[in-house]
Every structure is written in structure tokens, then in C-alpha cells.
Write a protein that holds these residues in place. Sequence first.
Motif, PDB file in Angstrom:
ATOM      1  N   ALA A 173       0.826  -1.205   0.000  1.00 50.23           N
ATOM      2  CA  ALA A 173       0.000   0.000   0.000  1.00 50.23           C
ATOM      3  C   ALA A 173       0.859   1.252   0.000  1.00 50.23           C
ATOM      4  CB  ALA A 173      -0.928   0.015   1.209  1.00 50.23           C
ATOM      5  N   VAL A 174       0.322   2.307  -0.608  1.00 44.05           N
ATOM      6  CA  VAL A 174       0.942   3.629  -0.621  1.00 44.05           C
ATOM      7  C   VAL A 174      -0.115   4.612  -0.120  1.00 44.05           C
ATOM      8  CG1 VAL A 174       1.984   5.440  -2.038  1.00 44.05           C
ATOM      9  CG2 VAL A 174       2.431   3.028  -2.560  1.00 44.05           C
ATOM     10  N   GLY A 175       0.133   5.226   1.033  1.00 45.09           N
ATOM     11  CA  GLY A 175      -0.875   6.125   1.568  1.00 45.09           C
ATOM     12  C   GLY A 175      -0.323   7.353   2.238  1.00 45.09           C
ATOM     13  N   GLN A 176       0.961   7.605   2.048  1.00 40.81           N
ATOM     14  CA  GLN A 176       1.616   8.693   2.778  1.00 40.81           C
ATOM     15  C   GLN A 176       1.108  10.077   2.383  1.00 40.81           C
ATOM     16  OE1 GLN A 176       3.032   6.135   1.319  1.00 40.81           O
ATOM     17  NE2 GLN A 176       4.575   5.199   2.647  1.00 40.81           N
ATOM     18  N   GLN A 177       0.468  10.195   1.210  1.00 39.98           N
ATOM     19  CA  GLN A 177       0.031  11.512   0.751  1.00 39.98           C
ATOM     20  C   GLN A 177      -1.491  11.613   0.631  1.00 39.98           C
ATOM     21  OE1 GLN A 177       2.332  12.586  -2.739  1.00 39.98           O
ATOM     22  NE2 GLN A 177       4.267  12.354  -1.666  1.00 39.98           N
ATOM     23  N   ALA A 178      -2.190  10.789   1.416  1.00 36.66           N
ATOM     24  CA  ALA A 178      -3.657  10.822   1.463  1.00 36.66           C
ATOM     25  C   ALA A 178      -4.236  10.749   0.047  1.00 36.66           C
ATOM     26  CB  ALA A 178      -4.127  12.054   2.224  1.00 36.66           C
ATOM     27  N   ASP A 208      -0.188  19.393   9.454  1.00 39.41           N
ATOM     28  CA  ASP A 208      -0.465  18.167  10.200  1.00 39.41           C
ATOM     29  C   ASP A 208      -1.295  18.504  11.426  1.00 39.41           C
ATOM     30  OD1 ASP A 208      -0.420  15.530  10.997  1.00 39.41           O
ATOM     31  OD2 ASP A 208       1.520  15.696  11.988  1.00 39.41           O
ATOM     32  N   GLY A 209      -2.377  17.754  11.633  1.00 39.38           N
ATOM     33  CA  GLY A 209      -3.211  17.977  12.811  1.00 39.38           C
ATOM     34  C   GLY A 209      -4.561  18.557  12.461  1.00 39.38           C
ATOM     35  N   ASP A 210      -5.454  18.592  13.463  1.00 36.94           N
ATOM     36  CA  ASP A 210      -6.838  19.028  13.255  1.00 36.94           C
ATOM     37  C   ASP A 210      -7.159  20.348  13.935  1.00 36.94           C
ATOM     38  OD1 ASP A 210      -7.420  16.680  11.831  1.00 36.94           O
ATOM     39  OD2 ASP A 210      -7.719  15.580  13.710  1.00 36.94           O
ATOM     40  N   ALA A 211      -6.147  21.056  14.398  1.00 37.90           N
ATOM     41  CA  ALA A 211      -6.401  22.331  15.071  1.00 37.90           C
ATOM     42  C   ALA A 211      -7.131  23.289  14.133  1.00 37.90           C
ATOM     43  CB  ALA A 211      -5.089  22.949  15.543  1.00 37.90           C
ATOM     44  N   GLN A 212      -8.022  24.075  14.698  1.00 41.53           N
ATOM     45  CA  GLN A 212      -8.862  24.954  13.898  1.00 41.53           C
ATOM     46  C   GLN A 212      -8.044  25.945  13.077  1.00 41.53           C
ATOM     47  OE1 GLN A 212     -11.951  26.858  16.143  1.00 41.53           O
ATOM     48  NE2 GLN A 212     -12.939  27.743  14.343  1.00 41.53           N
ATOM     49  N   ASP A 213      -6.978  26.488  13.676  1.00 42.00           N
ATOM     50  CA  ASP A 213      -6.176  27.465  12.949  1.00 42.00           C
ATOM     51  C   ASP A 213      -5.411  26.810  11.801  1.00 42.00           C
ATOM     52  OD1 ASP A 213      -4.618  26.053  14.765  1.00 42.00           O
ATOM     53  OD2 ASP A 213      -3.188  27.685  15.037  1.00 42.00           O
ATOM     54  N   TYR A 231      -5.018  26.056   5.899  1.00 45.50           N
ATOM     55  CA  TYR A 231      -5.032  25.141   4.755  1.00 45.50           C
ATOM     56  C   TYR A 231      -6.057  25.595   3.717  1.00 45.50           C
ATOM     57  CZ  TYR A 231      -5.805  20.828   2.084  1.00 45.50           C
ATOM     58  OH  TYR A 231      -5.947  19.909   1.076  1.00 45.50           O
ATOM     59  N   GLN A 232      -7.251  25.950   4.164  1.00 48.56           N
ATOM     60  CA  GLN A 232      -8.273  26.440   3.238  1.00 48.56           C
ATOM     61  C   GLN A 232      -7.837  27.740   2.569  1.00 48.56           C
ATOM     62  OE1 GLN A 232     -10.958  24.883   2.206  1.00 48.56           O
ATOM     63  NE2 GLN A 232     -10.588  23.121   3.547  1.00 48.56           N
ATOM     64  N   ALA A 269      -4.897  16.757  -4.461  1.00 52.50           N
ATOM     65  CA  ALA A 269      -4.460  17.304  -3.180  1.00 52.50           C
ATOM     66  C   ALA A 269      -4.853  16.312  -2.099  1.00 52.50           C
ATOM     67  CB  ALA A 269      -5.108  18.654  -2.910  1.00 52.50           C
ATOM     68  N   GLY A 270      -3.993  16.151  -1.122  1.00 52.66           N
ATOM     69  CA  GLY A 270      -4.280  15.242  -0.022  1.00 52.66           C
ATOM     70  C   GLY A 270      -4.006  15.905   1.302  1.00 52.66           C
ATOM     71  N   ALA A 271      -4.846  15.625   2.291  1.00 48.74           N
ATOM     72  CA  ALA A 271      -4.655  16.197   3.621  1.00 48.74           C
ATOM     73  C   ALA A 271      -4.963  15.140   4.662  1.00 48.74           C
ATOM     74  CB  ALA A 271      -5.569  17.403   3.819  1.00 48.74           C
ATOM     75  N   GLY A 272      -4.266  15.209   5.779  1.00 50.34           N
ATOM     76  CA  GLY A 272      -4.494  14.271   6.860  1.00 50.34           C
ATOM     77  C   GLY A 272      -3.250  14.171   7.719  1.00 50.34           C
ATOM     78  N   ARG A 273      -2.161  13.752   7.111  1.00 51.37           N
ATOM     79  CA  ARG A 273      -0.861  13.707   7.798  1.00 51.37           C
ATOM     80  C   ARG A 273       0.025  14.756   7.139  1.00 51.37           C
ATOM     81  NH1 ARG A 273      -3.363   9.318   6.904  1.00 51.37           N
ATOM     82  NH2 ARG A 273      -2.524   9.103   4.806  1.00 51.37           N
ATOM     83  N   GLY A 274      -0.307  16.012   7.398  1.00 53.59           N
ATOM     84  CA  GLY A 274       0.262  17.084   6.603  1.00 53.59           C
ATOM     85  C   GLY A 274      -0.577  17.236   5.349  1.00 53.59           C
TER      86      GLY A 274
END
Length: 307
Positions: A108-113, A189-194, A199-200, A292-297
Motif C-alpha cells: 500500500a501507498v498512503g503517505q500523501q492521502a 499536520d493535525g486538526d487544530a482549527q487554525d 489550509y483552506q 491534493a491530499g490532507a491528513g498527515r500534513g
Amino acid sequence: MTAIAAVGTFVPEGRVSIESYAETFDLTPMQVRVFRRYHKLGTAARTDETLAGLLSLALADLALREEQRARVRYVLYARTNPVVVPYPRNPLHEALRTAGLGHAQAFAVGQQACASGLLAVDLAGRLLAADGDDALAIVLAGEKTFTRETQFVPDTSMFGEGAAACLVSASGDRDRLLSYVARLRGEFDGDAQDVAAEYQRIYHDALGEVVVAAATRAGLQLGDVAVILPHNVNQIAWQRTCKRIGYPLERVLLDHVADYGHLFCADAFVNHRTAVERGLLRPGDRYVIAAAGAGRGATFSAMVFEH
């Protein structure tokens, strides 16, 4: 030079509507209307098929000849989520046994979401080039929407269920890879609101930048790009990205956004299949696949191919 030799896909007929998510995700009537009218998201593909079944159907649609099947040395499963089934199930190996590909080296390859599909194509080409023979590789993509996070991204997208299988060769006369650019942004990386808000804020500029960079690396101007095959996150994201880079929105294949939803890493290959079937790509056309991928960075990436 890495090339796409064939693409197989499976998108089920079943659909789930944005309205059906209203109670589960506490969506107001206004939010539902925004999704339909603004983001152009109305439904997403859904099926009772298992994940192994999804992948098997995409492999079957690839319609490999026996001599091709014997030459498949690598199978790379590009996925968005680090875990897709409960332990100890392994849908990848189940699907490969069904397809007569149990001899292939699979991982599997999943490092870039959601951008992992392009990474997998690049890795497949590198592996084949290093071997220096006529071996082939397959990039598989597709996941189930088995949790809340894999069904819906608030204010952004709906995920759909489908799958794709991309046959990759070390060289070829068509769909040759001309360039690949990936920008990794670890600060997201992370789910913090800021973090999410930033990111957006940079999303459209960052996505547009990699499209331009990939075209430049291939020795092209944006005007030389016949079609952009996007990830199906939503239409407004591509409207804003195209406005920033000055690319015509009508040359971005957005037909499946409102119907299929975002098919994780499979978007690129499903859209490629559609572009070929509809005659949007002529011999010699150069085109871009972007994701585009997001999740781990976060990762923004784009590939340029020559059809």
C-alpha cells in the motif's frame, strides 16, 4: 519513460444524497442548498459491495491478457486512509487472488492521502525502470466510506465508493509521463482549527502552483495543456484555482463531481477513462492530472502526460 498502458474502473449505480446526510451531520437546510448549488455536490456513489469486491471489479475491467497478467510484478494500492478494514482482513490480497495476480509483489501507498495515487504511479515507474525489463505494475485505488470521516468533509466534499486499476509500464507510445511535481506541506499536520483555516486559505494557490510547475517542468505553457483531470473534491475549488492560474474552467473534467463524489485516490483514473471514452484526448495531446491530499500534513501534486 513511465506510461499508462490501460485503465479499468468500477463505479456502482447506487447513490446517497446530500439530503440524507442532514440529520447525521447536523446540516441545516441552508447548508444542504449550499452543497448542491455552490459546491455542485448532490450525490455520491455507494454500494453494498465489499472493498475486496470493489478492487476486484476494477481489476476485471482492466481486461488483462494472460501474457500481461504474467508480466505484472508490482501492485501498489493507493489509498487515502491508513486503515481501511479491520485486522486481519486484507482486501488487496483477496482481490489479487481473485484476479490471478497472487504472484505480484503488493503493498500500500498512503503517505500523501488523496494524492497517493499520483505518488503510486511515480513509484511504479521507478520500480519498473530499475528492473530494466518488460515487467508491468498496477496501481489500484478505491475505498469504502466506513466511518463518518470517510463519508463527509464539512463545507467541502462528499466521498464516494468506486475503484480503479491503472496498468503502468516503464515505457510506451501513449500516455507517457512527462513530469511530476509534489509539494509536501508538513505544517498542516493535525486538526487544530487554525491549521484547517490556513489550509483552506492557501489551498487554491498551492494547487494552482503545482499545476503550473508541472507544466513548466514538461516544457509547456498552460495553453498547451488540453485537459486537466482533477480530484473530485468540489467544483468551486477548481473554479477558484483556474481563476488564479488563468486556465479555462471548461477544460477541467468536472462531470463526475456532482454524481460520483470524491472517490478517494481513484478520481484521477476514473476521469482519465472518461476523457478517453469521450474523445477529449487526441494523440499528442498533453494533459494534467492533479490532486491534493490532507491528513498527515498536506500534499499538492500534478502530473503531465502526453496521450
